[in-house]
Scaffold this motif. Structure first.
Motif, PDB file in Angstrom:
ATOM      1  N   SER A 191    -138.380 -14.350 -51.536  1.00  0.00           N
ATOM      2  CA  SER A 191    -137.402 -13.407 -50.980  1.00  0.00           C
ATOM      3  C   SER A 191    -136.409 -14.068 -50.036  1.00  0.00           C
ATOM      4  O   SER A 191    -135.328 -13.558 -49.811  1.00  0.00           O
ATOM      5  CB  SER A 191    -138.121 -12.261 -50.262  1.00  0.00           C
ATOM      6  N   VAL A 192    -136.752 -15.222 -49.505  1.00  0.00           N
ATOM      7  CA  VAL A 192    -135.880 -15.899 -48.536  1.00  0.00           C
ATOM      8  C   VAL A 192    -134.847 -16.723 -49.286  1.00  0.00           C
ATOM      9  O   VAL A 192    -135.160 -17.418 -50.245  1.00  0.00           O
ATOM     10  CB  VAL A 192    -136.718 -16.785 -47.595  1.00  0.00           C
ATOM     11  N   ASP A 193    -133.619 -16.659 -48.818  1.00  0.00           N
ATOM     12  CA  ASP A 193    -132.527 -17.436 -49.389  1.00  0.00           C
ATOM     13  C   ASP A 193    -132.715 -18.894 -48.977  1.00  0.00           C
ATOM     14  O   ASP A 193    -132.901 -19.205 -47.804  1.00  0.00           O
ATOM     15  CB  ASP A 193    -131.190 -16.889 -48.882  1.00  0.00           C
TER      16      ASP A 193
ATOM     17  N   ILE B 115    -133.141 -23.433 -44.984  1.00  0.00           N
ATOM     18  CA  ILE B 115    -132.829 -24.810 -44.586  1.00  0.00           C
ATOM     19  C   ILE B 115    -132.089 -24.802 -43.247  1.00  0.00           C
ATOM     20  O   ILE B 115    -132.369 -25.627 -42.365  1.00  0.00           O
ATOM     21  CB  ILE B 115    -132.024 -25.529 -45.682  1.00  0.00           C
ATOM     22  N   ASN B 116    -131.161 -23.892 -43.079  1.00  0.00           N
ATOM     23  CA  ASN B 116    -130.435 -23.791 -41.811  1.00  0.00           C
ATOM     24  C   ASN B 116    -131.374 -23.447 -40.663  1.00  0.00           C
ATOM     25  O   ASN B 116    -131.233 -23.967 -39.568  1.00  0.00           O
ATOM     26  CB  ASN B 116    -129.321 -22.750 -41.896  1.00  0.00           C
ATOM     27  N   GLU B 117    -132.340 -22.575 -40.912  1.00  0.00           N
ATOM     28  CA  GLU B 117    -133.288 -22.222 -39.850  1.00  0.00           C
ATOM     29  C   GLU B 117    -134.156 -23.408 -39.484  1.00  0.00           C
ATOM     30  O   GLU B 117    -134.485 -23.611 -38.305  1.00  0.00           O
ATOM     31  CB  GLU B 117    -134.154 -21.040 -40.301  1.00  0.00           C
ATOM     32  N   ILE B 118    -134.559 -24.196 -40.463  1.00  0.00           N
ATOM     33  CA  ILE B 118    -135.394 -25.363 -40.196  1.00  0.00           C
ATOM     34  C   ILE B 118    -134.613 -26.407 -39.407  1.00  0.00           C
ATOM     35  O   ILE B 118    -135.145 -27.027 -38.482  1.00  0.00           O
ATOM     36  CB  ILE B 118    -135.941 -25.956 -41.522  1.00  0.00           C
ATOM     37  N   GLN B 119    -133.338 -26.621 -39.733  1.00  0.00           N
ATOM     38  CA  GLN B 119    -132.531 -27.630 -39.054  1.00  0.00           C
ATOM     39  C   GLN B 119    -132.241 -27.243 -37.616  1.00  0.00           C
ATOM     40  O   GLN B 119    -132.058 -28.105 -36.770  1.00  0.00           O
ATOM     41  CB  GLN B 119    -131.224 -27.846 -39.805  1.00  0.00           C
TER      42      GLN B 119
END
Length: 179
Positions: free
Chosen positions: A167-169, A174-178
């Protein structure tokens, strides 16, 4: 051609020392405009006296000025209110305002708020609206002090994890992890 040029130069050199018969006074062209303007101004200037003062004017002017100043001083005399009277006028207003503030503070602060009244939603809202700031070191210190269950990952089923990841884009993740 050089012969013609030589004759021209010789002719010019002969003429330099000679007087041609016409001459102008020194600084003539610099001063002629001012001379003409001055003569026109003098011709147009009135020949009779335009401004006349009455007889004895300068003898009586001082007295006239002093009498006018005395009249103006009588007219412009104003009532002076001292600073003490002005302060005394505002004391009742200030007293009433301070009593109202005291009553308002005591009325509204009679409700006691305890930690049990604060919900997790209130705290989340508080941080989301920018009232609370926590950096990574404070967050890490808080995590170290918490007693976490060792089986926290065991409580998450594989199906729940797959549903979440599908369900996650991907770019958003990736932006949240960075960050």
């Amino acid at each position: 051609m050089d012969k013609k040029l030589k004759h021209t130069i010789d002719y010019i050199n002969q003429q330099v020392g000679k007087n041609s018969g016409f001459s102008t006074p020194q600084n003539y062209f610099e001063e002629i405009e001012e001379t003409i303007n001055t003569s026109i101004f003098i011709e147009n200037f009135p020949k009779k006296k335009i401004f006349n003062t009455p007889d004895g004017y300068f003898d009586t002017i001082e007295g006239q000025i002093q009498s006018k100043l005395a009249i103006e001083q009588e007219v412009t005399k104003t009532k002076v209110i001292s600073l003490r009277k002005r302060v005394l006028q505002y004391i009742p207003t200030v007293a009433v305002a301070s009593v109202l503030v005291f009553i308002g503070i005591n009325y509204f602060s009679s409700q006691k708020i305890t930690f049990e009244d604060i919900t997790i939603t209130d705290i989340e809202s508080w941080y989301e609206n920018g009232y609370g700031k926590i950096d990574n070191t404070e967050f890490a210190a808080t995590l170290n002090t918490l007693e976490l269950e060792e089986d926290i990952l065991a409580s998450i089923s594989d199906e729940t994890l797959e549903d979440y990841l599908s369900s996650v884009d991907t770019p958003t993740l990736i932006n949240e992890i960075q960050q």
